[in-house]
Write an enzyme that holds these catalytic residues in place. Structure first.
Site, mmCIF file in Angstrom:
data_model
loop_
_atom_site.group_PDB
_atom_site.id
_atom_site.type_symbol
_atom_site.label_atom_id
_atom_site.label_comp_id
_atom_site.label_asym_id
_atom_site.label_seq_id
_atom_site.Cartn_x
_atom_site.Cartn_y
_atom_site.Cartn_z
ATOM 1 N N LYS A 14 32.512 42.903 41.860
ATOM 2 C CA LYS A 14 33.013 42.553 40.865
ATOM 3 C C LYS A 14 31.715 41.598 39.964
ATOM 4 O O LYS A 14 30.588 41.344 40.553
ATOM 5 C CB LYS A 14 34.113 41.219 40.821
ATOM 6 C CG LYS A 14 33.642 40.106 41.994
ATOM 7 C CD LYS A 14 32.917 38.984 41.103
ATOM 8 C CE LYS A 14 32.375 37.737 42.124
ATOM 9 N NZ LYS A 14 31.414 36.903 41.566
ATOM 10 N N MET A 97 24.200 41.907 49.745
ATOM 11 C CA MET A 97 24.744 40.447 50.195
ATOM 12 C C MET A 97 24.228 39.418 49.464
ATOM 13 O O MET A 97 23.064 39.319 49.236
ATOM 14 C CB MET A 97 24.639 40.509 51.792
ATOM 15 C CG MET A 97 25.304 41.663 52.601
ATOM 16 S SD MET A 97 24.524 41.712 54.232
ATOM 17 C CE MET A 97 25.140 39.666 54.846
ATOM 18 N N GLY A 100 26.222 37.317 44.450
ATOM 19 C CA GLY A 100 26.960 37.039 43.575
ATOM 20 C C GLY A 100 28.099 38.094 43.171
ATOM 21 O O GLY A 100 28.716 37.940 42.103
ATOM 22 N N ASP A 138 37.149 34.230 45.971
ATOM 23 C CA ASP A 138 37.092 35.348 45.325
ATOM 24 C C ASP A 138 37.977 36.474 45.956
ATOM 25 O O ASP A 138 38.338 37.522 44.981
ATOM 26 C CB ASP A 138 35.561 35.940 45.479
ATOM 27 C CG ASP A 138 34.455 35.201 44.396
ATOM 28 O OD1 ASP A 138 35.099 34.278 43.693
ATOM 29 O OD2 ASP A 138 33.394 35.427 44.468
#
Length: 323
Positions: A14, A97, A100, A138
């Site tokens: 995302k 990794m 964000g 998230d």
């Protein structure tokens, strides 16, 4: 001997089209307002489930990640559904990794969507959302995909209108940004103690922008004036990120933003050719050409991945053998 049921599913990344930190609550957590959007960059997760008496899942991955969210998600689904059997997961990472981009969260959500299909024990959407929220802020978004407004800690979600697929370049410099430290820096700068007037002003500004531009946050519209509050506190500590963002804009990206608390940045371009041209300009940084992914395309990719186990296109996905 029981037959092993298998599935190979995508775990999409995302971006945050915008991110505003509104306040810090009494529980110490910050209230956010963000616009999530899924993109085509993805990890791949293979699941192998054999009905039986076992309840402890196993994970095979290229990188050893302590307390991996994949295993936590698997245990939570097995406990909530009462399913038993041996589950082995094989994870192939492509999402960087700590960038964000929600790499760990999307892997966890993939388990929440796929495992009830393989066990033939469905869980209601509300229960999946509850489990997802307990795993991370998230994770719930990846149960739905597409473009959505996230409020609170990001777990309160509302669908936003979607537009055509857009071309983007994701750039991840070799920098680690600590999310907890980014929040602490935000507070030290005096941004974590907003008054009711401040919050109302931020919310009012967002509402005005969405109504003014109609179909929400697309290039040439509200997205070009959006912000990521973390840029104000992360860029002074990591000036390389600010210079990368400026380079994206110079190459024609509109908009260009940092995703989450970093260190990944993204730029939206008009054509795939512009993305490819820009991709060669960022030295040692990892670069990924991608497209935004609508909710319809997101769900269609899942139905395709699980078609062996499903009769109908339902969401959340449901096994044809579910009781």
């Amino acid at each position: 001997m029981a037959e092993t049921r298998t599935a190979r599913v995508p775990c999409y990344a995302k971006i945050n089209r915008e991110l505003t930190v509104l306040n810090r609550g009494a529980d110490g957590f910050h209230e956010l307002r963000t616009v999530f959007e899924t993109v085509s960059l993805h990890d791949t997760l293979e699941l192998f489930f054999t009905p039986g008496k076992a309840v402890e899942p196993t994970l095979e991955a290229e990188i050893d990640i302590p307390d991996n969210l994949v295993l936590r998600a698997a245990r939570a689904v097995l406990e909530a559904s009462g399913a038993k059997g041996h589950l082995h997961c094989k994870l192939v990472k492509r999402i960087p990794m700590g960038g964000g981009l929600g790499g760990g969260s999307t892997d966890a959500a993939a388990v929440l969507l796929a495992l009830p299909v393989l066990t033939h024990k469905p869980l209601p959407a509300a229960r999946l959302h509850e489990i997802a929220a307990g795993l991370g802020s998230d994770v719930p978004f990846f149960l739905y995909g597409g473009r959505a407004l996230g409020l609170g800690r990001g777990t309160e979600l509302y669908p936003l209108p979607e537009t055509r697929a857009e071309n983007l370049l994701i750039v991840t410099p070799p920098i680690h940004v600590s999310t907890p430290e980014a929040y602490r820096s935000f507070d030290r700068a005096g941004n974590g103690k907003l008054t009711e007037t401040d919050v109302a002003r931020y919310i009012g500004r967002f509402q005005a922008r969405v109504w003014e531009h109609g179909e929400s946050l697309s290039p040439g519209g509200a997205g070009n004036s959006s912000e990521n509050d973390f840029e104000r506190v992360v860029f002074p500590k990591h000036p390389e990120l600010e210079s990368t963002l400026k380079q994206l804009k110079k190459l024609g990206a509109a908009p260009a933003r940092m995703s989450g608390s970093g260190a990944s940045l993204f730029g939206i371009f008009g054509t795939p050719e512009q993305v490819q041209t820009a991709a060669g300009r960022f030295g040692s940084a990892r670069v990924y050409a991608a497209k935004t992914l609508s909710r319809r395309r997101y769900q269609a990719s899942w139905w395709q991945a699980l078609k062996e186990h499903m009769d109908a296109k339902q969401w959340p996905p449901r096994s044809r053998y579910a009781r």
